[in-house]
Scaffold this motif. Structure first.
Motif, PDB file in Angstrom:
ATOM      1  N   ASN A 122       0.751  -1.125   0.134  1.00 56.23           N
ATOM      2  CA  ASN A 122       0.071  -0.014   0.092  1.00 56.23           C
ATOM      3  C   ASN A 122       0.857   1.265   0.123  1.00 56.23           C
ATOM      4  O   ASN A 122       0.567   2.344  -0.689  1.00 56.23           O
ATOM      5  CB  ASN A 122      -1.058   0.040   1.413  1.00 56.23           C
ATOM      6  CG  ASN A 122      -2.022  -0.796   0.966  1.00 56.23           C
ATOM      7  OD1 ASN A 122      -2.535  -1.487  -0.110  1.00 56.23           O
ATOM      8  ND2 ASN A 122      -2.722  -1.272   2.095  1.00 56.23           N
TER       9      ASN A 122
ATOM     10  N   ASP B 290      -3.598  -0.401  -7.903  1.00 59.71           N
ATOM     11  CA  ASP B 290      -3.890  -1.261  -6.948  1.00 59.71           C
ATOM     12  C   ASP B 290      -4.546  -2.437  -7.215  1.00 59.71           C
ATOM     13  O   ASP B 290      -4.539  -3.501  -7.068  1.00 59.71           O
ATOM     14  CB  ASP B 290      -4.863  -0.649  -5.809  1.00 59.71           C
ATOM     15  CG  ASP B 290      -5.084  -1.661  -4.515  1.00 59.71           C
ATOM     16  OD1 ASP B 290      -3.863  -1.728  -3.843  1.00 59.71           O
ATOM     17  OD2 ASP B 290      -6.071  -2.167  -4.341  1.00 59.71           O
TER      18      ASP B 290
ATOM     19  N   CYS C 212       2.108   1.719  -3.532  1.00 57.28           N
ATOM     20  CA  CYS C 212       0.911   2.178  -4.295  1.00 57.28           C
ATOM     21  C   CYS C 212       0.661   3.622  -4.103  1.00 57.28           C
ATOM     22  O   CYS C 212       0.544   4.472  -5.181  1.00 57.28           O
ATOM     23  CB  CYS C 212      -0.239   1.253  -4.120  1.00 57.28           C
ATOM     24  SG  CYS C 212      -1.728   1.783  -5.059  1.00 57.28           S
TER      25      CYS C 212
ATOM     26  N   SER D 267      -6.976   1.237  -0.508  1.00 58.63           N
ATOM     27  CA  SER D 267      -6.100   0.184  -0.993  1.00 58.63           C
ATOM     28  C   SER D 267      -6.349  -1.066   0.001  1.00 58.63           C
ATOM     29  O   SER D 267      -6.461  -2.296  -0.440  1.00 58.63           O
ATOM     30  CB  SER D 267      -4.542   0.414  -0.781  1.00 58.63           C
ATOM     31  OG  SER D 267      -4.318   1.351  -1.730  1.00 58.63           O
TER      32      SER D 267
END
Length: 751
Positions: A598, A718, A601, A646
């Protein structure tokens, strides 16, 4: 999957689902009544919106604002500008000055307008300062008395009168309340535009996902209900200072996540409906997808816990608004939606469209996952290189705070501000305040002389255009050799009250120096000037005899507070999220993997945001002008929201993989089966969320454009690189350690 049915029957969520089915008619009735009541409260919510809340708790600018509100609340009212402009005539021509005199004479009769400073007669601003050099523009100062509600009513009457004026002059009313009115109107138009733009595309995706118009409309209805009910709850909260960007954030989150949650629950319900009756299918859907939705919602809410650590009203407002919409979404998804499915039963599939789904879509995902895990190292390296390239611009990110005045260029307040900036000085409508506070109950003559001295010092700064103060006014009227008693008596004169009321309070112990700059309040030059003020008068500020405030000071304080607290917020969010995910997944390593992915991302999405909005790539297509920086509060805000979003897909995907693992105990097979089962739905859910976020990129407020763009890019990354490549690779590499967890329960049983 159905082998685990006994486990569902004993779970809390399954029993909760049975209760919802039992009382589904009552639940539908209650939600219906709440929704109707919510619709009626929406106008009240929008009427109490405020401009961007830049106050930082405990900051110098907030202390100054409180000092001014406490000492001038009853006297000062609100300052507004009425701008007169004509391309054809000049101020000294009859066709210009006669309408000005007539309009100001009529405005003087409106209740609540306590002062009208005619541009030709105002001794404070020496007359000519209110007329532009080319003589085509002038402005009058208006002072509106009363509290916020009364000021708003007066502005409504004033605006209605000005709108009715027909003639050759352009009339623009600008100031705090007129700007709020125009921002609110623009916000409503932008929300309507975003919904009209995005919802047809969302409906198309849902039609392909469900193959039924009835099923496709339900998620859109639930998302809309969540937004309406959130606005109603915020209106009933009694809090009257919600930031103007709160409705946009609530709508983005409400529609995006609400439609996704509905999609996941309905898909699982239809899946179970093939082998169970309607009631049983609903109960199992709540026990499986409903549990994942609940965990997902909590994860998003937990990711927002750190935002109030930034002691600014803006972050508190956004946290409250987002918490409210998420809480209402969870209630609707776990109560209203199952009740509606119970009412519809098999009629959920009515109004089917002639579309045949590809039955081998899941097989492709299964084979793809097997392929990825077989050649994991090349795909891992390639994916990380792509994400690193997207993250690279983040290293050159510059932070700042812009007031985004361009968004109102088509509204009266925006046109008025533009004329003030172009024809006069950019800082005219928002002066910096340097407030002098008496050491005793009243100013002494020495302290009045100190105000005059400070005013003279301020005029030596290159950034300063003009300084207005009580001593400046008295010196103009009495001369430099005025005595204390003469000044005190002069200030009390009723005919001068309209000029002195905002320069000194009735108790004669607080007096602001109003510093008009040559530059806009959010410009680099204005921010530098405030920093110079802090350095020049540091001793007096620390002693509490001088206070520095105004919009520019608020911008500086918010920038410093955000920069200082962002690392703390990130650490808090990561720690709390990790603990929650450990409990939710009963795994030590999967939460670590989820958090690392995460972070990757989010940073990649923020890198793309820097590329577009700071470097200006795509200005022409997205219809904005790059200020050369990213708003200071956006990185920490987008981190918190994106981290939660996410985790949204992480919960659904890993939850399904765990179901498969508990059945087969084959790591690679459970990963492939989990992605095979959830992949199509995660893709559809991501596509819906991307459409919702993209629709907000085309609105006019730059912060909303940046937020919508960052969220859309993050969800895209994601749902593709992260979920379809990196997640299966890392789960395969961890092997049996995926589900390792200290067996505390077993130890207790042995004891």
């Amino acid at each position: 999957m159905h082998e685990s049915k006994p486990q569902h029957n004993s779970s809390y969520f399954y029993r909760f689902g049975c209760k919802v089915i039992q009382y589904y008619k009552v639940i539908l009735l209650v939600w219906g009544l709440l929704f109707l009541g919510g619709i009626m409260l929406i106008p009240s919510f929008f009427n109490h919106l405020s401009p961007p809340q830049l106050n930082v708790k405990g900051s110098q600018s907030e202390l100054t604002q409180k000092l001014m509100e406490h000492n001038f609340a009853d006297d000062m009212g609100e300052q507004n500008f009425l701008v007169f402009h004509s391309n054809q005539w000049k101020v000294n021509e009859q066709k210009f000055y006669e309408p000005v005199d007539n309009v100001l004479a009529e405005i003087q009769k409106i209740e609540g307008v306590t002062v009208v400073a005619n541009p030709m007669e105002n001794p404070l601003l020496e007359g000519e300062n209110q007329v532009s050099k080319d003589l085509h523009t002038c402005y009058a100062l208006l002072f509106i008395e009363g509290n916020k509600g009364r000021v708003l009513e007066t502005i409504d009457v004033l605006s209605e009168y000005l709108d009715a004026q027909k003639g050759g002059l352009e009339l623009y009313l600008t100031g705090a309340t007129p700007t709020i009115k125009d921002l609110t109107h623009m916000e409503k138009r932008d929300l309507t535009f975003a919904e009209k733009l995005g919802m047809p595309f969302v409906l198309v995706v849902l039609l392909f996902a469900f193959g039924s118009l009835t099923a496709a409309l339900i998620p859109i209805m639930l998302g809309g209900m969540a937004v309406v009910l959130t606005f109603a709850c915020l209106s009933l909260s009694g809090y009257q200072d919600f930031d103007i960007i709160v409705p946009s954030v609530v709508t983005m989150i409400g529609l995006g996540i609400g439609i996704d949650y509905s999609l996941f629950l309905i898909i699982r319900y239809r899946e179970e409906l093939q082998q169970n009756d309607s009631h049983q299918a609903i109960a199992i859907a709540i026990a499986t997808s409903g549990k994942s939705i609940f965990l997902s919602g909590l994860t998003v809410m937990i990711s927002l816990i750190g935002l109030p650590l930034v002691h600014a009203k803006l972050f508190l407002n956004l946290t409250v608004g987002t918490f409210a919409v998420l809480f209402i979404l969870l209630l609707l998804t776990l109560t209203f939606l199952p009740s509606l499915l119970c009412l519809l039963g098999h009629r959920l599939n009515s109004f089917s469209i002639p579309y045949k789904k590809k039955t081998n879509q899941r097989k492709y995902l299964y084979r793809w996952t097997k392929h990825i895990m077989k050649y994991s190292l090349p795909y891992l390296i390639g994916s990380l290189l792509i994400l690193a390239a997207l993250t690279a611009p983040l290293l050159q990110m510059h932070l700042g705070i812009g007031l985004n005045q361009d968004a109102l260029k088509d509204y009266p307040s925006g046109r008025g501000n533009t004329l003030l900036e172009d024809k006069f000085v950019s800082g005219l409508y928002s002066p910096v305040l340097l407030v002098k506070k008496a050491s005793g109950s009243r100013f002494s003559m020495e302290e009045l002389k100190e105000i005059s001295t400070v005013g003279d010092i301020l005029k030596t700064f290159d950034e300063v255009q003009m300084v207005s103060s009580i001593t400046e006014l008295t010196d103009n009227l009495l001369g430099d050799d005025d005595t204390y008693n003469e000044v005190a008596e002069l200030i009390k004169l009723p005919e001068l009250k309209e000029y002195t009321s905002f320069l000194i309070n009735d108790d004669f112990n607080v007096a602001p120096l109003m510093i008009t700059l040559k530059y806009a309040p959010d410009s680099t030059e204005a921010k530098t000037f405030v920093s110079k003020l802090n350095e020049r008068f540091e001793k007096q500020v620390n002693e509490g005899s001088l206070y520095i405030g105004g919009l520019t000071a608020q911008v500086n304080d918010l920038h410093e507070e955000t920069a200082k607290k962002t690392p703390i917020v990130i650490v808090v969010v990561l720690m709390i999220s990790y603990c929650f995910l450990v409990i939710a997944f009963k795994s030590i390593f999967i939460p670590i993997k989820a958090i690392l992915l995460n972070i990757i991302c989010v940073t990649a999405a923020c890198g793309m945001t820097v590329l577009v909005f700071q470097f200006g790539w795509g200005e022409e297509y997205l219809q904005f002008t790059s200020p050369g920086f990213i708003q200071s509060y956006l990185p920490v805000l987008t981190f918190a929201i994106l981290f939660g979003l996410s985790m949204d897909y992480e919960v659904f995907l890993v939850g399904r993989i765990k179901e498969e693992w508990e059945s087969s105990h084959d790591n690679e097979e459970s990963i492939a089966r989990g992605i095979e089962s959830t992949g199509p739905f995660i893709t559809q859910a991501a596509l819906i969320m991307i459409i919702v976020f993209i629709s907000f990129i085309l609105t006019r407020v730059l912060e909303i454009k940046q937020l919508g763009f960052t969220l859309a890019i993050a969800v895209l990354l994601d749902a593709t690189i992260i979920r379809l490549i990196l997640v299966p690779i890392l789960l395969k590499m961890m092997g049996k350690w995926n589900w390792w967890f200290p067996s505390m329960k077993r130890r207790f049983k042995l004891k």
